[in-house]
Enzyme design. Structure first.
Site, PDB file in Angstrom:
ATOM      1  N   ASP A   1      38.237  30.060  34.892  1.00 42.42           N
ATOM      2  CA  ASP A   1      39.425  29.374  34.690  1.00 42.42           C
ATOM      3  C   ASP A   1      39.860  29.723  33.157  1.00 42.42           C
ATOM      4  O   ASP A   1      40.914  29.409  32.509  1.00 42.42           O
ATOM      5  CB  ASP A   1      39.621  28.219  35.223  1.00 42.42           C
ATOM      6  CG  ASP A   1      40.911  27.441  35.295  1.00 42.42           C
ATOM      7  OD1 ASP A   1      42.014  28.242  34.969  1.00 42.42           O
ATOM      8  OD2 ASP A   1      41.128  26.336  35.240  1.00 42.42           O
TER       9      ASP A   1
ATOM     10  N   LYS B   1      41.294  26.316  40.645  1.00 44.55           N
ATOM     11  CA  LYS B   1      41.844  24.765  40.272  1.00 44.55           C
ATOM     12  C   LYS B   1      42.108  24.043  41.554  1.00 44.55           C
ATOM     13  O   LYS B   1      42.402  24.659  42.629  1.00 44.55           O
ATOM     14  CB  LYS B   1      43.264  25.289  39.602  1.00 44.55           C
ATOM     15  CG  LYS B   1      43.121  25.714  38.080  1.00 44.55           C
ATOM     16  CD  LYS B   1      44.458  25.943  37.414  1.00 44.55           C
ATOM     17  CE  LYS B   1      44.548  26.814  36.360  1.00 44.55           C
ATOM     18  NZ  LYS B   1      43.856  25.970  35.284  1.00 44.55           N
TER      19      LYS B   1
ATOM     20  N   ARG C   1      41.704  33.475  26.976  1.00 41.06           N
ATOM     21  CA  ARG C   1      40.990  33.864  25.914  1.00 41.06           C
ATOM     22  C   ARG C   1      40.398  34.893  26.177  1.00 41.06           C
ATOM     23  O   ARG C   1      40.237  35.906  25.052  1.00 41.06           O
ATOM     24  CB  ARG C   1      39.777  32.744  25.481  1.00 41.06           C
ATOM     25  CG  ARG C   1      38.891  32.627  26.578  1.00 41.06           C
ATOM     26  CD  ARG C   1      38.116  30.936  26.328  1.00 41.06           C
ATOM     27  NE  ARG C   1      38.972  29.963  26.648  1.00 41.06           N
ATOM     28  CZ  ARG C   1      38.382  28.561  26.547  1.00 41.06           C
ATOM     29  NH1 ARG C   1      37.162  28.392  26.177  1.00 41.06           N
ATOM     30  NH2 ARG C   1      39.163  27.826  27.018  1.00 41.06           N
TER      31      ARG C   1
ATOM     32  N   ASP D   1      51.897  30.368  33.223  1.00 42.61           N
ATOM     33  CA  ASP D   1      50.622  30.501  32.282  1.00 42.61           C
ATOM     34  C   ASP D   1      51.105  31.944  31.632  1.00 42.61           C
ATOM     35  O   ASP D   1      50.203  32.406  30.869  1.00 42.61           O
ATOM     36  CB  ASP D   1      49.503  30.855  33.012  1.00 42.61           C
ATOM     37  CG  ASP D   1      48.331  30.395  32.442  1.00 42.61           C
ATOM     38  OD1 ASP D   1      48.411  29.787  31.401  1.00 42.61           O
ATOM     39  OD2 ASP D   1      47.184  30.821  32.886  1.00 42.61           O
TER      40      ASP D   1
ATOM     41  N   LYS E   1      49.781  35.724  25.888  1.00 42.68           N
ATOM     42  CA  LYS E   1      48.987  35.526  27.013  1.00 42.68           C
ATOM     43  C   LYS E   1      49.871  35.369  28.109  1.00 42.68           C
ATOM     44  O   LYS E   1      50.884  34.758  28.270  1.00 42.68           O
ATOM     45  CB  LYS E   1      48.124  34.084  27.090  1.00 42.68           C
ATOM     46  CG  LYS E   1      47.617  33.878  28.427  1.00 42.68           C
ATOM     47  CD  LYS E   1      46.913  32.342  28.373  1.00 42.68           C
ATOM     48  CE  LYS E   1      46.382  32.019  29.854  1.00 42.68           C
ATOM     49  NZ  LYS E   1      45.686  30.770  29.949  1.00 42.68           N
TER      50      LYS E   1
ATOM     51  N   GLU F   1      40.404  32.159  31.335  1.00 43.36           N
ATOM     52  CA  GLU F   1      40.562  33.572  31.647  1.00 43.36           C
ATOM     53  C   GLU F   1      41.519  33.890  30.512  1.00 43.36           C
ATOM     54  O   GLU F   1      41.539  35.059  29.938  1.00 43.36           O
ATOM     55  CB  GLU F   1      41.248  33.945  32.870  1.00 43.36           C
ATOM     56  CG  GLU F   1      42.778  33.624  32.872  1.00 43.36           C
ATOM     57  CD  GLU F   1      42.952  32.154  32.832  1.00 43.36           C
ATOM     58  OE1 GLU F   1      42.335  31.361  32.915  1.00 43.36           O
ATOM     59  OE2 GLU F   1      44.426  32.057  32.637  1.00 43.36           O
TER      60      GLU F   1
ATOM     61  N   ASP G   1      48.140  31.597  37.511  1.00 42.60           N
ATOM     62  CA  ASP G   1      46.616  31.015  37.130  1.00 42.60           C
ATOM     63  C   ASP G   1      45.960  30.273  38.292  1.00 42.60           C
ATOM     64  O   ASP G   1      46.195  29.142  38.197  1.00 42.60           O
ATOM     65  CB  ASP G   1      46.432  30.380  35.776  1.00 42.60           C
ATOM     66  CG  ASP G   1      44.872  30.348  35.410  1.00 42.60           C
ATOM     67  OD1 ASP G   1      43.984  30.637  36.059  1.00 42.60           O
ATOM     68  OD2 ASP G   1      44.842  29.477  34.259  1.00 42.60           O
TER      69      ASP G   1
END
Ligand code: BES
Ligand code: ZN
Ligand code: ZN
Length: 514
Positions: free
Chosen positions: A363, A293, A367, A304, A281, A365, A286
């Site tokens: 959020d 967030k 996955r 991230d 990933k 994202e 993010d």
């Protein structure tokens, strides 16, 4: 940092700082500490003897005792470093001890550090059994390199305190163990440098390390170590019908990067050998997207891309260690931003596999990008999959910040991974992702939704989502959200990016070749 391995009595080395390890050989819970120097050099032993018996030094892990102008030694200073109880001594303690030596030297302006190889004169064989020569040498190289890393690259007033040279000095061994020490030392340098490569990436701010820049750094690294590398962007995502990955990327002016690295061994592996697929990933920042967030701690979300960094670091190590295995690495990199064009809660996406996904929260994202990455890795030929991701805050709630989470659909594959942890010294704890959790990601609008219905078991529902995209392929998911960034420094490590995963992932790959 220059690295050197010498075989001679450590007392004969002229150096500003010679570090020597000590362990507590007392037995029984309430016995007073009994520190013993881990060396076969009588001169070193004699130089420290008086202070070891004085009671002021207990050899607890990370404890130090500094002796100036030690008698009979050519070193200016002798630094005794405690490793804790001899009985439970592991290579990981030695890794920390080597780190303590380097971090002791840095603020004192000592640029050269020599470390005496821990030898077992003071210990009964049983104590040293688990501490093989090659593993100890490897741990020292890793510990020293990792300890030199700092996060202050962007400070104008930064004082460069880096150590210029580390020397491991071992008394003459018989031929075999000499080779072992050399072998471990060489490997440790590869692992340490590769982990620091990952840490450097994670430490970069989001405005510097965009997906495009991550692609450039991956390509430069690949060139350096002899891996093949392709970097694609938006058009390729659409061509491959990566509807989930593309949706995450569409809210940012920064184009996404689909990075593919390949490692081909010189000696071709057996016909039926698995092809390993490493998927990372790589969200370079993010914000949460439209499901934005809170401002507090959002700065942390530059890390991230820690999963991508772990995979790139592991690929670097693999390229240099040359196991007889085919390895493919897919990194899905994007920036998750709110925008007029951003994807929204309620959107339905079609992933590369054809599965439809109802977005409940933008959020979640990670996955989504991994869903397409995992599918693509299989298309490229991977028959065993592993992914790493800073996927959920929930993994930190479940496991704390010490162990990372491991999820798998296959006991054999996951046991192989858990089996290398004694060597890598990293901590992963297996979590469930059995079919009974699948209920929680069912959607009435599409095939699945991108969050579990409730906040309970958030790390597990995220893993269940990924599992939808691996089919029957044996797969491991590493959720490193809680362990990728350390908020506090340790005596052997700076605070900041940990590079967690690099060593274990590379070691897992190697375990298939042996
Ligand atoms: N990148 C975050 C996870 C994360 C949290 C990493 C804390 C490092 C530290 C991920 O994309 C995320 O936001 N996950 C959500 C999922 C939720 C919306 C289902 C989370 O964990 O809150
Ligand atoms: Zn997120
Ligand atoms: Zn994220």
């Amino acid at each position: 940092m220059r690295t050197e391995l010498l075989f001679q009595d450590p007392s004969t080395l002229s150096t500003p700082l010679l570090a020597v390890f000590a362990a507590d050989i007392s037995t029984g819970k309430d016995a007073a500490a009994s520190p013993a120097l881990l060396t076969t050099s009588d001169v070193l032993g004699n130089a420290a003897a008086k202070w070891l018996s004085s009671g002021e030094f207990k050899a607890s892990l990370g404890e130090t005792l500094l002796l100036h102008s030690p008698e009979g030694c050519r070193a200016d200073r002798l630094l005794v470093i405690g490793l804790g109880k001899a009985k439970t001594l592991t290579a990981h303690d030695v890794r920390k001890g080597a780190g303590v030596a380097v971090r002791f030297a840095k603020p004192r302006g000592l640029r050269d550090v020599a470390i005496s190889f821990p030898e077992d004169k003071a210990l009964a064989d049983e104590h040293m059994e688990s501490l093989q020569c090659s593993l100890a040498a490897r741990a020292i190289a890793e510990g020293a390199l990792l300890a030199d890393f700092e996060i202050d690259t962007y400070r104008s007033d930064r004082k460069d305190q880096s150590v210029h040279a580390v020397t491991l000095i071992a008394n003459e061994h018989d031929g075999k163990s000499k080779d072992e020490v050399q072998h471990g030392w060489n490997e440790g340098i590869v692992f340490g440098d590769s982990q620091n490569f990952a840490r450097t990436l994670v430490n970069e701010p989001g405005n510097v390390l965009t997906p495009t820049e991550l692609g450039r750094r991956a390509a430069a690294m690949a060139q350096e170590v002899g891996l093949s590398c392709e970097v694609h962007s938006t058009d390729k995502l659409h061509e491959l019908k990566m509807g989930a990955f593309a949706a995450v990327a569409q809210g940012s002016v920064e184009p996404p990067a689909l990075i593919v690295l390949r490692y081909e061994p010189e000696k071709s592996p057996a016909e039926d050998a698995p092809v390993l697929g490493l998927v990372g990933k790589g969200i370079t920042f993010d914000t949460g997207g439209i499901s934005i967030k809170p401002a507090d701690n959002m700065d942390k979300m530059k890390y991230d891309m820690g999963g991508a960094a772990a995979m790139l670091g592991a690929m670097r190590a693999i390229a240099l260690l040359k196991p007889a295995m085919r390895v493919i690495c897919v990194v899905c990199s994007a920036e998750n931003m709110p925008d007029g064009k951003a994807y929204k809660p309620g959107d339905v996406l079609t992933a590369m596999s054809g599965k439809t996904i109802e977005v409940l929260n933008t959020d979640a994202e990670g996955r989504l990008v991994l869903a397409d990455g995992l599918h693509y890795a299989q298309q490229l030929g991977a028959t065993r999959l592993i992914n790493a991701a800073t996927l959920t805050g929930a993994i930190g709630v479940a496991l704390g910040l010490l162990n990372a989470g491991l999820f798998s659909n296959d006991d054999e594959t996951s046991n192989k991974f858990l089996g290398v942890l004694a060597t890598s010294g990293e901590k992963f704890w297996r979590m469930p992702c059995t079919e009974d959790y699948r209920e929680q990601i069912k959607s009435s609008i599409a095939d699945i939704m991108n969050t579990g219905g409730s906040r309970y078991g958030g790390a597990i529902t995220a893993a269940m989502f990924l599992k939808e995209f691996v089919g029957e392929t044996p797969w491991i998911h590493l959720d490193i959200a809680g362990t990728t960034w350390a908020d506090d420094a340790k005596p052997w490590l700076s605070k900041g990016p940990t590079g967690m995963g690099v060593r274990s992932i590379a070691e897992w790959v190697r375990s298939y070749a042996s």
